[in-house]
Design a protein around this motif. Structure first.
Motif, PDB file in Angstrom:
ATOM      1  N   SER A 137       0.811  -1.213   0.000  1.00 43.86           N
ATOM      2  CA  SER A 137       0.000   0.000   0.000  1.00 43.86           C
ATOM      3  C   SER A 137       0.848   1.269   0.000  1.00 43.86           C
ATOM      4  O   SER A 137       0.316   2.356  -0.107  1.00 43.86           O
ATOM      5  N   LEU A 138       2.155   1.138   0.117  1.00 45.55           N
ATOM      6  CA  LEU A 138       3.029   2.312   0.133  1.00 45.55           C
ATOM      7  C   LEU A 138       3.458   2.661  -1.286  1.00 45.55           C
ATOM      8  O   LEU A 138       3.889   1.803  -2.053  1.00 45.55           O
ATOM      9  N   LEU A 163      15.190   2.867  -0.760  1.00 41.98           N
ATOM     10  CA  LEU A 163      14.059   3.110   0.138  1.00 41.98           C
ATOM     11  C   LEU A 163      12.889   2.193  -0.212  1.00 41.98           C
ATOM     12  O   LEU A 163      12.211   1.681   0.682  1.00 41.98           O
ATOM     13  N   ALA A 164      12.649   1.968  -1.507  1.00 47.50           N
ATOM     14  CA  ALA A 164      11.563   1.084  -1.925  1.00 47.50           C
ATOM     15  C   ALA A 164      11.812  -0.341  -1.435  1.00 47.50           C
ATOM     16  O   ALA A 164      10.884  -1.031  -0.991  1.00 47.50           O
ATOM     17  N   VAL A 165      13.066  -0.786  -1.496  1.00 46.95           N
ATOM     18  CA  VAL A 165      13.398  -2.125  -0.997  1.00 46.95           C
ATOM     19  C   VAL A 165      13.219  -2.191   0.509  1.00 46.95           C
ATOM     20  O   VAL A 165      12.674  -3.160   1.044  1.00 46.95           O
ATOM     21  N   VAL A 179      14.547  -3.959 -12.634  1.00 49.91           N
ATOM     22  CA  VAL A 179      15.627  -4.946 -12.572  1.00 49.91           C
ATOM     23  C   VAL A 179      15.827  -5.428 -11.138  1.00 49.91           C
ATOM     24  O   VAL A 179      16.143  -6.601 -10.898  1.00 49.91           O
ATOM     25  N   GLN A 180      15.620  -4.543 -10.164  1.00 47.45           N
ATOM     26  CA  GLN A 180      15.787  -4.891  -8.760  1.00 47.45           C
ATOM     27  C   GLN A 180      14.531  -5.512  -8.152  1.00 47.45           C
ATOM     28  O   GLN A 180      14.477  -5.756  -6.952  1.00 47.45           O
ATOM     29  N   GLY A 181      13.522  -5.759  -8.981  1.00 51.51           N
ATOM     30  CA  GLY A 181      12.306  -6.393  -8.480  1.00 51.51           C
ATOM     31  C   GLY A 181      11.349  -5.443  -7.795  1.00 51.51           C
ATOM     32  O   GLY A 181      10.459  -5.875  -7.063  1.00 51.51           O
ATOM     33  N   ILE A 182      11.503  -4.141  -8.026  1.00 50.39           N
ATOM     34  CA  ILE A 182      10.636  -3.133  -7.402  1.00 50.39           C
ATOM     35  C   ILE A 182       9.482  -2.822  -8.344  1.00 50.39           C
ATOM     36  O   ILE A 182       9.685  -2.612  -9.540  1.00 50.39           O
ATOM     37  N   LYS A 183       8.272  -2.786  -7.809  1.00 55.28           N
ATOM     38  CA  LYS A 183       7.112  -2.460  -8.624  1.00 55.28           C
ATOM     39  C   LYS A 183       7.121  -0.966  -8.953  1.00 55.28           C
ATOM     40  O   LYS A 183       7.299  -0.134  -8.075  1.00 55.28           O
TER      41      LYS A 183
END
Length: 344
Positions: free
Chosen positions: A142-143, A232-234, A253-257
């Motif tokens: 949700s963030l 920060l997202a990770v 690439v880092q798996g972040i949406k």
């Protein structure tokens, strides 16, 4: 911000000091080592290493999602319970060394396996309460982290008003600093963009379209804002809302949406098919001789053949082809026969 940094630094210094002094005192009290003068200083080194291990462990744990921590802990507990049950098989062994060594090996094996398997398999439980739990701790899907380009663009407000975006919007403090730096730039265009971004933030807070949270995480080892956003997202297990193509690729690439506003706008553009007739206003001449340029309401560029002499006029043109490029979509058209006669 500086107070928090100083408090964190002082806490780490105190931790290192306590562990080092504790190692000194403990090593000095061990009977086998008491005869050696160097023993207490070895204790200082061991305590120092334990303190740094604790600091590293805290940094690592802070980056992990809450579900991974819970799953790993449950797996570890189950693994240790299995070891406890298996330990009854070693009761009859008289050799204490073999008994202790076997127990240590089993604890390492089952503890490690339980922790890893638990952290992976916890996702498969699919408990309905997970989503509620994630929101309560403020860490989960949700963030949404807003980067500088998304804030300056301003369309995030329209998306929120339309109800297509929900959850908590996270504004990193380093993004605020970048906006302020842009707003203070001597370049008039950059200054205008920076002030627009600050105005958009003010509107977001005043209109209360979503919960706004200012995040004050520090990444002293990173210099680039994009790298800080990804880190920060990770750490928060959050998504990134941006217009930056390069940031989108690096984050994916880092798996972040990534929620790219330009990609959303492109997906919502009206479908135009070959043969369809468009009513357009010729705004400027094209690169090729005789071409006129017009734009659809969504900003899509339309190339109209043989319309260079109809600047400022509205014409009807038939779509001949559509070209999708990395920069967007281009539509090629030709004037209807009735419009071609107007050139003369």
């Amino acid at each position: 911000m500086r107070c928090v940094a100083w408090a964190s630094l002082i806490t780490k210094i105190v931790l290192i000091g306590v562990c080092s002094v504790g190692g000194y005192l403990i090593a000095g009290q061990i009977e086998r080592l008491a005869a050696y003068r160097w023993a207490p200083w070895v204790g200082v080194g061991v305590g120092f290493c334990f303190a740094f291990f604790a600091i590293w462990l805290v940094k690592t744990v802070r980056r992990l999602p809450i579900k991974v921590l819970v799953g790993g802990t449950l797996g570890l507990v189950i693994g240790l319970l299995i070891v406890k049950l298996l330990s009854f098989a070693f009761i009859g062994i008289e050799n204490a060394t073999i008994r202790v060594a076997s127990s240590v090996v089993l604890v390492c094996i089952f503890g490690y396996v339980g922790m890893v398997v638990g952290s992976i398999k916890i996702e498969e439980l699919g408990w309905p309460s997970w989503q509620l739990f994630q929101r309560s701790v403020g860490r989960g899907v949700s963030l949404k982290i807003l980067d500088t380009s998304a804030i300056i663009d301003g369309r995030i407000i329209d998306i929120l008003q339309a109800g297509f975006l929900e959850g908590t919007l996270v504004i990193p403090e380093f993004v605020l600093q970048e906006l302020q730096h842009i707003a203070d730039s001597p370049d008039p265009s950059r200054k205008l963009r920076g002030r627009r971004g600050l105005d958009m933030l003010k509107r977001l807070q005043e209109e209360e379209l979503a919960e706004i949270r200012i995040e004050r995480h520090h990444f002293p080892h990173l210099n680039e804002v994009d790298a800080k956003l990804a880190a920060l997202a990770v750490r928060l297990n959050a998504s990134i809302v941006t217009n930056d193509y390069n940031l989108s690729k690096v984050a994916e690439v880092q798996g972040i949406k990534v929620l790219n506003i330009n990609r959303l706008a492109s997906a919502l553009r009206p479908v135009v098919l070959p043969g369809e007739v468009l009513r357009l206003q010729i705004l400027k001449e094209g690169k090729e001789e005789g071409q006129g340029i017009a734009y659809l309401e969504d900003g899509t560029m339309v190339v109209v053949e043989n319309a260079a002499k109809l600047l400022g006029q509205e014409v009807e043109a038939s779509v001949t082809s559509i070209l999708q490029t990395t920069g967007g979509r281009m539509i090629f058209t030709t004037l209807k026969p009735s419009e071609s006669g107007r050139r003369h």
